[in-house]
Scaffold this active site. Sequence first.
Site, mmCIF file in Angstrom:
data_model
loop_
_atom_site.group_PDB
_atom_site.id
_atom_site.type_symbol
_atom_site.label_atom_id
_atom_site.label_comp_id
_atom_site.label_asym_id
_atom_site.label_seq_id
_atom_site.Cartn_x
_atom_site.Cartn_y
_atom_site.Cartn_z
ATOM 1 N N GLY A 49 16.634 107.061 22.978
ATOM 2 C CA GLY A 49 17.006 106.098 21.954
ATOM 3 C C GLY A 49 15.773 105.449 21.363
ATOM 4 C CE LYS A 50 10.820 107.238 18.808
ATOM 5 N NZ LYS A 50 10.209 108.381 18.583
ATOM 6 N N GLY A 51 14.783 102.084 18.770
ATOM 7 C CA GLY A 51 15.150 100.976 17.894
ATOM 8 C C GLY A 51 13.919 100.562 17.130
ATOM 9 C CG PHE A 53 10.779 95.229 17.231
ATOM 10 C CD1 PHE A 53 9.671 95.430 16.421
ATOM 11 C CD2 PHE A 53 11.811 94.432 16.772
ATOM 12 C CE1 PHE A 53 9.590 94.841 15.170
ATOM 13 C CE2 PHE A 53 11.740 93.834 15.527
ATOM 14 C CZ PHE A 53 10.628 94.037 14.719
ATOM 15 C CB VAL A 56 16.211 103.823 25.405
ATOM 16 C CG1 VAL A 56 16.890 103.876 26.763
ATOM 17 C CG2 VAL A 56 16.484 102.483 24.735
ATOM 18 C CE LYS A 71 16.340 97.652 24.324
ATOM 19 N NZ LYS A 71 17.620 97.063 23.944
ATOM 20 C CG ASP A 166 23.361 94.729 17.319
ATOM 21 O OD1 ASP A 166 24.063 95.134 16.361
ATOM 22 O OD2 ASP A 166 22.262 95.242 17.625
HETATM 23 P P1 ATP Z 1 18.854 99.002 18.136
HETATM 24 O O1 ATP Z 1 17.829 98.034 17.741
HETATM 25 O O2 ATP Z 1 18.920 100.217 17.268
HETATM 26 O O3 ATP Z 1 20.198 98.395 18.398
HETATM 27 P P2 ATP Z 1 17.639 98.939 20.647
HETATM 28 O O4 ATP Z 1 16.207 99.201 20.416
HETATM 29 O O5 ATP Z 1 18.042 97.561 20.820
HETATM 30 O O6 ATP Z 1 18.456 99.624 19.541
HETATM 31 P P3 ATP Z 1 19.429 99.928 22.677
HETATM 32 O O7 ATP Z 1 20.545 99.675 21.726
HETATM 33 O O8 ATP Z 1 19.441 99.177 23.930
HETATM 34 O O9 ATP Z 1 18.036 99.744 21.953
HETATM 35 O O10 ATP Z 1 19.365 101.484 22.968
HETATM 36 C C1 ATP Z 1 19.254 102.439 21.906
HETATM 37 C C2 ATP Z 1 20.035 103.691 22.254
HETATM 38 O O11 ATP Z 1 19.486 104.264 23.470
HETATM 39 C C3 ATP Z 1 21.530 103.466 22.568
HETATM 40 O O12 ATP Z 1 22.293 103.537 21.398
HETATM 41 C C4 ATP Z 1 21.823 104.625 23.492
HETATM 42 O O13 ATP Z 1 22.112 105.797 22.774
HETATM 43 C C5 ATP Z 1 20.509 104.808 24.267
HETATM 44 N N1 ATP Z 1 20.590 104.039 25.514
HETATM 45 C C6 ATP Z 1 20.226 102.767 25.726
HETATM 46 N N2 ATP Z 1 20.431 102.374 26.987
HETATM 47 C C7 ATP Z 1 20.970 103.433 27.615
HETATM 48 C C8 ATP Z 1 21.448 103.658 28.944
HETATM 49 N N3 ATP Z 1 21.394 102.708 29.844
HETATM 50 N N4 ATP Z 1 21.974 104.870 29.237
HETATM 51 C C9 ATP Z 1 22.045 105.831 28.303
HETATM 52 N N5 ATP Z 1 21.615 105.697 27.032
HETATM 53 C C10 ATP Z 1 21.087 104.514 26.680
HETATM 54 MG MG MG Z 2 21.108 99.067 20.104
#
Ligand code: ATP
Ligand code: MG
Length: 479
Positions: A49-51, A53, A56, A71, A166
Amino acid sequence: MGCGLFKSKPEHQRTLYQRKTDMSLTPAIFLRACSMPNLEYYTFIKTIGKGTFSEVYLTEYFPIGQKRALKSIKKLPLTSSQLSEEYKVAEMQILRQLDHPNIIKCFEIFEDCDNFYLALEYCEGGNLMKKLKENAIFTEKQAAEVIDQILSGVAYIHRKNLIHRDLKLENVLLQSDEEIDVKIADFGSACVQDLEKGNRGVYGTDYYLAPEVLNGMYNEKSDIWSCGIILCCLVTGLPPYSGKNPKEVRKQIVSNPFQANAQTLPGKSLLLVDFASKLLEINSNDRISAKKALEHPWLLLNREKKFDSSPLPINYNSFSKSKLVQGVLMYIITCLVKSKNLSSLSEAFREIDNNRNGKIEKEELESELRKTHSYRKSQEITEKIFEDYDLNQSNAIEFTEFLMAFADHQQLLSQSLISAAFERFDKDHDGKIFLNDIEKLIGPIDINDEENLIVRNKLGFGKAIDKSEFIELIYKLMC
Ligand code: ATP
Ligand code: MG
């Protein structure tokens, strides 16, 4: 282990019990931020996963050969309000307060120069968006199961005066591919409710934003709106707005917010349309609460009572009075074991928690026990369980307390897991622990308790023990 004898407690033990509960052993004590860079314990497998900031990664935590989602959150863009001395990231500060079967479990947090790291349980089923893409749509029954679980988690969050802010398909994860076991994740935008003035600031993702969020002020009901949007996406497979970019979508949310009706939810049952319309009520004061939503007939109709006629597969463990054993067990459940290994108990917890408030009250446990025991016996067992396992004295059995009471202790207190617990107690990693190390983590070990006395004797006068002595001590205390 069976239910044991339920004779009334002698007076001196009652006082002990009183003292025992003062220690308030809660999962949160194990989730303090650790400034030791623990990355060396994680083997990178792939990015999942990529957000903006954060990233994952799927990793293996090799001390116990367990897959974990790691993460990493960049430090640089975080403002001082997002940082706090002890817990470092707000996401962690919030996660550590939560103990619920439908909320993602965080095993540990640590940092290096550039990033904070949250080690989370890995949800093999990925997120709901991925699942929706594979399935095209969810049947009403499947969607009800998902929303039921999301709302249980949301009701729990709201009772703690928190707002997730969110909730969206990508932030709801599935524990496995085979069954619906939902975990709410990503508390990066979560906040404490401002009960007096209301909350402000636009967080979250456009499609899911409630109109009042864009109008400036909102409360926890904005999460309910997001649940409504999630539900409609699941059963139609369509996005709620036609806008081609965030600006257009936001304009639509304010001028013509998505509404659930026979046109937007064609072919769906009247009960579903009614339920969705209550989640998507434009006036947030009239919008249904999570607690009330959990009682809606559409959810009740679809709630499969798997255990209705037969008793739950629960077997009460006799309690170890040793605070060290309790602490090790709680640490293992909180920080080492994946929920999947305890999934039948998670399901049992949800079933017994009839009012879906995320904890089990005496009446709920008693009514379950009455399936197999007499009225009096059920009362007796319930009293005993509450006396032994309501460790934070909340007058209810919280999720982790429930797992401690009913999980298989022999299996959990395996050599390798006790050995991993030793590493946590041995903060300076010198292969030895002193009484002080233990007490720093789980609080004072009471000398008046017979089993605690064994610990004090072993570790008194500045004596230290190594890993094998620690394992031996735990087994001795369990006998
Ligand atoms: P955003 O800013 O886009 O919401 P983020 O950077 O806050 O994302 P998360 O939403 O926590 O990060 O995780 C991004 C993605 O990584 C999730 O949509 C999911 O697909 C994957 N992911 C996160 N945590 C887990 C986990 N515990 N198990 C499996 N996949 C995960
Ligand atoms: Mg997210």
